[in-house]
Design a protein around this motif. Structure first.
Motif, PDB file in Angstrom:
ATOM      1  N   ALA A  56       0.837  -1.202   0.000  1.00  0.00           N
ATOM      2  CA  ALA A  56       0.000   0.000   0.000  1.00  0.00           C
ATOM      3  C   ALA A  56       0.867   1.245   0.000  1.00  0.00           C
ATOM      4  O   ALA A  56       1.791   1.378   0.805  1.00  0.00           O
ATOM      5  CB  ALA A  56      -0.928   0.002   1.206  1.00  0.00           C
ATOM      6  N   GLY A  57       0.528   2.135  -0.911  1.00  0.00           N
ATOM      7  CA  GLY A  57       1.334   3.300  -1.216  1.00  0.00           C
ATOM      8  C   GLY A  57       2.189   2.978  -2.422  1.00  0.00           C
ATOM      9  O   GLY A  57       3.416   3.051  -2.397  1.00  0.00           O
ATOM     10  N   ALA A  58       1.506   2.590  -3.523  1.00  0.00           N
ATOM     11  CA  ALA A  58       2.217   2.060  -4.692  1.00  0.00           C
ATOM     12  C   ALA A  58       2.950   3.131  -5.486  1.00  0.00           C
ATOM     13  O   ALA A  58       3.805   2.810  -6.308  1.00  0.00           O
ATOM     14  CB  ALA A  58       1.241   1.316  -5.613  1.00  0.00           C
ATOM     15  N   PHE A  59       2.609   4.410  -5.286  1.00  0.00           N
ATOM     16  CA  PHE A  59       3.199   5.534  -6.021  1.00  0.00           C
ATOM     17  C   PHE A  59       3.074   5.255  -7.519  1.00  0.00           C
ATOM     18  O   PHE A  59       1.989   4.945  -8.001  1.00  0.00           O
ATOM     19  CB  PHE A  59       4.631   5.749  -5.561  1.00  0.00           C
ATOM     20  CG  PHE A  59       5.218   7.112  -5.894  1.00  0.00           C
ATOM     21  CD1 PHE A  59       4.429   8.143  -6.344  1.00  0.00           C
ATOM     22  CD2 PHE A  59       6.575   7.349  -5.752  1.00  0.00           C
ATOM     23  CE1 PHE A  59       4.964   9.391  -6.648  1.00  0.00           C
ATOM     24  CE2 PHE A  59       7.134   8.584  -6.048  1.00  0.00           C
ATOM     25  CZ  PHE A  59       6.325   9.603  -6.490  1.00  0.00           C
ATOM     26  N   PHE A  60       4.156   5.350  -8.304  1.00  0.00           N
ATOM     27  CA  PHE A  60       4.061   5.085  -9.747  1.00  0.00           C
ATOM     28  C   PHE A  60       4.348   3.623 -10.075  1.00  0.00           C
ATOM     29  O   PHE A  60       4.457   3.256 -11.236  1.00  0.00           O
ATOM     30  CB  PHE A  60       5.008   6.009 -10.533  1.00  0.00           C
ATOM     31  CG  PHE A  60       6.468   5.863 -10.166  1.00  0.00           C
ATOM     32  CD1 PHE A  60       7.256   4.861 -10.726  1.00  0.00           C
ATOM     33  CD2 PHE A  60       7.050   6.746  -9.275  1.00  0.00           C
ATOM     34  CE1 PHE A  60       8.588   4.719 -10.386  1.00  0.00           C
ATOM     35  CE2 PHE A  60       8.399   6.626  -8.933  1.00  0.00           C
ATOM     36  CZ  PHE A  60       9.160   5.608  -9.487  1.00  0.00           C
ATOM     37  N   ASN A  83      -3.812   8.254  -4.624  1.00  0.00           N
ATOM     38  CA  ASN A  83      -3.635   9.428  -5.489  1.00  0.00           C
ATOM     39  C   ASN A  83      -3.985   9.052  -6.927  1.00  0.00           C
ATOM     40  O   ASN A  83      -3.337   8.180  -7.511  1.00  0.00           O
ATOM     41  CB  ASN A  83      -2.180   9.908  -5.389  1.00  0.00           C
ATOM     42  CG  ASN A  83      -1.908  11.153  -6.200  1.00  0.00           C
ATOM     43  OD1 ASN A  83      -2.369  11.287  -7.319  1.00  0.00           O
ATOM     44  ND2 ASN A  83      -1.146  12.063  -5.627  1.00  0.00           N
ATOM     45  N   PRO A  84      -4.987   9.685  -7.541  1.00  0.00           N
ATOM     46  CA  PRO A  84      -5.402   9.280  -8.891  1.00  0.00           C
ATOM     47  C   PRO A  84      -4.288   9.358  -9.937  1.00  0.00           C
ATOM     48  O   PRO A  84      -4.176   8.479 -10.796  1.00  0.00           O
ATOM     49  CB  PRO A  84      -6.547  10.258  -9.218  1.00  0.00           C
ATOM     50  CG  PRO A  84      -7.077  10.661  -7.885  1.00  0.00           C
ATOM     51  CD  PRO A  84      -5.873  10.714  -6.983  1.00  0.00           C
ATOM     52  N   GLY A  85      -3.456  10.399  -9.870  1.00  0.00           N
ATOM     53  CA  GLY A  85      -2.361  10.505 -10.825  1.00  0.00           C
ATOM     54  C   GLY A  85      -1.319   9.429 -10.644  1.00  0.00           C
ATOM     55  O   GLY A  85      -0.840   8.831 -11.616  1.00  0.00           O
ATOM     56  N   ARG A  91      -0.672   1.978 -12.930  1.00  0.00           N
ATOM     57  CA  ARG A  91      -1.401   1.110 -13.869  1.00  0.00           C
ATOM     58  C   ARG A  91      -0.628   0.965 -15.172  1.00  0.00           C
ATOM     59  O   ARG A  91      -0.555  -0.126 -15.753  1.00  0.00           O
ATOM     60  CB  ARG A  91      -2.783   1.698 -14.126  1.00  0.00           C
ATOM     61  CG  ARG A  91      -3.689   0.835 -15.008  1.00  0.00           C
ATOM     62  CD  ARG A  91      -5.086   1.420 -15.039  1.00  0.00           C
ATOM     63  NE  ARG A  91      -5.074   2.814 -15.451  1.00  0.00           N
ATOM     64  CZ  ARG A  91      -6.115   3.635 -15.351  1.00  0.00           C
ATOM     65  NH1 ARG A  91      -7.249   3.205 -14.808  1.00  0.00           N
ATOM     66  NH2 ARG A  91      -6.026   4.880 -15.773  1.00  0.00           N
ATOM     67  N   GLU A  92      -0.010   2.051 -15.638  1.00  0.00           N
ATOM     68  CA  GLU A  92       0.822   1.981 -16.846  1.00  0.00           C
ATOM     69  C   GLU A  92       2.049   1.119 -16.611  1.00  0.00           C
ATOM     70  O   GLU A  92       2.475   0.355 -17.489  1.00  0.00           O
ATOM     71  CB  GLU A  92       1.235   3.387 -17.286  1.00  0.00           C
ATOM     72  CG  GLU A  92       0.121   4.211 -17.887  1.00  0.00           C
ATOM     73  CD  GLU A  92      -0.433   3.582 -19.145  1.00  0.00           C
ATOM     74  OE1 GLU A  92       0.363   3.144 -19.995  1.00  0.00           O
ATOM     75  OE2 GLU A  92      -1.670   3.507 -19.275  1.00  0.00           O
ATOM     76  N   THR A  93       2.649   1.239 -15.426  1.00  0.00           N
ATOM     77  CA  THR A  93       3.803   0.402 -15.087  1.00  0.00           C
ATOM     78  C   THR A  93       3.423  -1.079 -15.134  1.00  0.00           C
ATOM     79  O   THR A  93       4.162  -1.906 -15.682  1.00  0.00           O
ATOM     80  CB  THR A  93       4.348   0.782 -13.697  1.00  0.00           C
ATOM     81  OG1 THR A  93       4.867   2.119 -13.746  1.00  0.00           O
ATOM     82  CG2 THR A  93       5.444  -0.161 -13.244  1.00  0.00           C
ATOM     83  N   LEU A 104      -4.377  -4.086  -8.715  1.00  0.00           N
ATOM     84  CA  LEU A 104      -4.090  -2.696  -8.358  1.00  0.00           C
ATOM     85  C   LEU A 104      -5.405  -1.952  -8.149  1.00  0.00           C
ATOM     86  O   LEU A 104      -6.280  -1.973  -9.017  1.00  0.00           O
ATOM     87  CB  LEU A 104      -3.271  -2.035  -9.469  1.00  0.00           C
ATOM     88  CG  LEU A 104      -2.931  -0.556  -9.303  1.00  0.00           C
ATOM     89  CD1 LEU A 104      -2.024  -0.335  -8.097  1.00  0.00           C
ATOM     90  CD2 LEU A 104      -2.259  -0.027 -10.579  1.00  0.00           C
ATOM     91  N   THR A 105      -5.533  -1.282  -7.000  1.00  0.00           N
ATOM     92  CA  THR A 105      -6.773  -0.607  -6.640  1.00  0.00           C
ATOM     93  C   THR A 105      -6.507   0.857  -6.328  1.00  0.00           C
ATOM     94  O   THR A 105      -5.576   1.185  -5.603  1.00  0.00           O
ATOM     95  CB  THR A 105      -7.409  -1.283  -5.402  1.00  0.00           C
ATOM     96  OG1 THR A 105      -7.663  -2.655  -5.695  1.00  0.00           O
ATOM     97  CG2 THR A 105      -8.717  -0.608  -5.021  1.00  0.00           C
TER      98      THR A 105
END
Length: 228
Positions: A56-60, A83-85, A91-93, A104-105
Motif C-alpha cells: 500500500a502506497g504504490a506511487f508510480f 492518489n489518482p495521478g 497502472r501503466e507500469t 491494483l486498486t
C-alpha cells in the motif's frame, strides 16, 4: 495522468513516471537505473514465500515489478494507491511489464469503507506525488479518495505472507482494517516510519508480534525471529 517524461528501466522492469515528479527520491533512483529502497525489496522478495503480498502506497509502481516477479505461481500482489495521478502511472507500469498477478486498486486503506480527504497537489497546483497525504479538511489540492478495508478486499482464504504499508500516517487505520487477515495469516509487517510495538501488541493480542529490525525507513514486525 500527467504525461510521462521518461520510461526508465532497472533490473526489475520499466516504469511510468509522471511529469513533475522527477525530484522525488523513488523517481530519482529509478531514473538513474537503480531500485528504490533496494534492501526493502531484497527482504520482501526473500520472504514472499508461497503467499500473497499486500503493498500500500504504490506511487508510480516503483516496487511493483520487483514484487510481482518474486511471487509463487498462484500468488498475487495486492497493490493500493489513493492518489489518482499516481494510480494511473502505476497502472501503466503494470501494463508495460505485462504483469498478470497484480491487483491494483485506486483506494486508500482504512478501518472503514467510504471516502477520505487526500491532498495530492500543493497550493500552486504542483503534484505532490509520494508526498501526498491525508487531511481532515477541504482546501487547495485536496480531493476525496475511496477508502477500502483489507478484510473486505482481500479474501480471507488468500494466504498473506507480507503486509507492507507506506500510507502517510494512516497506518493504525489500515492495520485495523486488516484485523481478520492479520489474525489468520500473521504476515510480516513492514511499516514506513511506524515503530509502535506496544500499540501493535495491544491491537493484535496473542500474536506475539515484535520489532525485528529496520530497512531504510521501514520498521519490520514479525511473530517469529527472522534475519533482516
Amino acid at each position: 495522468m500527467d504525461a510521462p517524461t521518461q520510461i526508465p528501466t532497472n533490473e526489475y522492469g520499466s516504469y511510468c513516471i509522471p511529469e513533475g515528479l522527477e525530484d522525488r527520491p523513488a523517481a530519482r533512483a529509478v531514473l538513474s537505473g537503480k531500485a528504490y529502497e533496494p534492501e526493502t525489496l531484497r527482504f520482501m522478495r526473500a520472504h514472499a514465500g508461497d503467499g500473497d503480498v499486500i503493498h500500500a502506497g504504490a506511487f508510480f509502481g516503483d516496487f511493483i515489478p520487483a514484487l510481482s516477479s518474486a511471487l509463487a505461481p498462484d500468488a498475487r500482489l495486492w497493490a493500493f494507491e489513493p492518489n489518482p495521478g499516481n494510480f494511473a502511472a502505476a497502472r501503466e507500469t503494470v501494463a508495460m511489464n505485462g504483469l498478470k498477478n497484480v491487483a491494483l486498486t485506486n483506494a486508500a486503506l482504512s478501518n472503514r469503507p467510504g471516502e477520505l480527504r487526500f491532498r495530492t497537489r500543493d497550493e500552486a497546483g504542483k503534484s505532490l506525488g509520494g508526498l501526498s497525504h491525508f487531511v481532515t479538511e477541504d482546501g487547495p489540492g485536496v480531493e476525496a479518495v475511496n477508502a477500502a478495508m483489507l478484510d473486505y478486499t482481500v479474501p480471507l482464504e488468500r494466504k498473506v505472507s507480507l503486509l507492507q504499508l507506506d500510507v502517510e500516517g494512516h497506518e493504525k487505520q489500515a492495520l485495523l482494517g486488516a484485523f481478520h487477515l492479520i489474525h489468520r495469516w500473521q504476515p510480516i509487517l513492514i511499516l514506513e516510519y511506524f515503530n509502535k510495538p506496544e500499540w501493535i501488541k495491544r491491537s493484535f493480542r496473542g500474536l506475539n508480534y515484535r520489532h525485528v529490525g529496520k530497512l531504510h525507513g521501514n520498521h519490520v514486525f514479525a511473530t517469529t525471529d527472522i534475519p533482516i
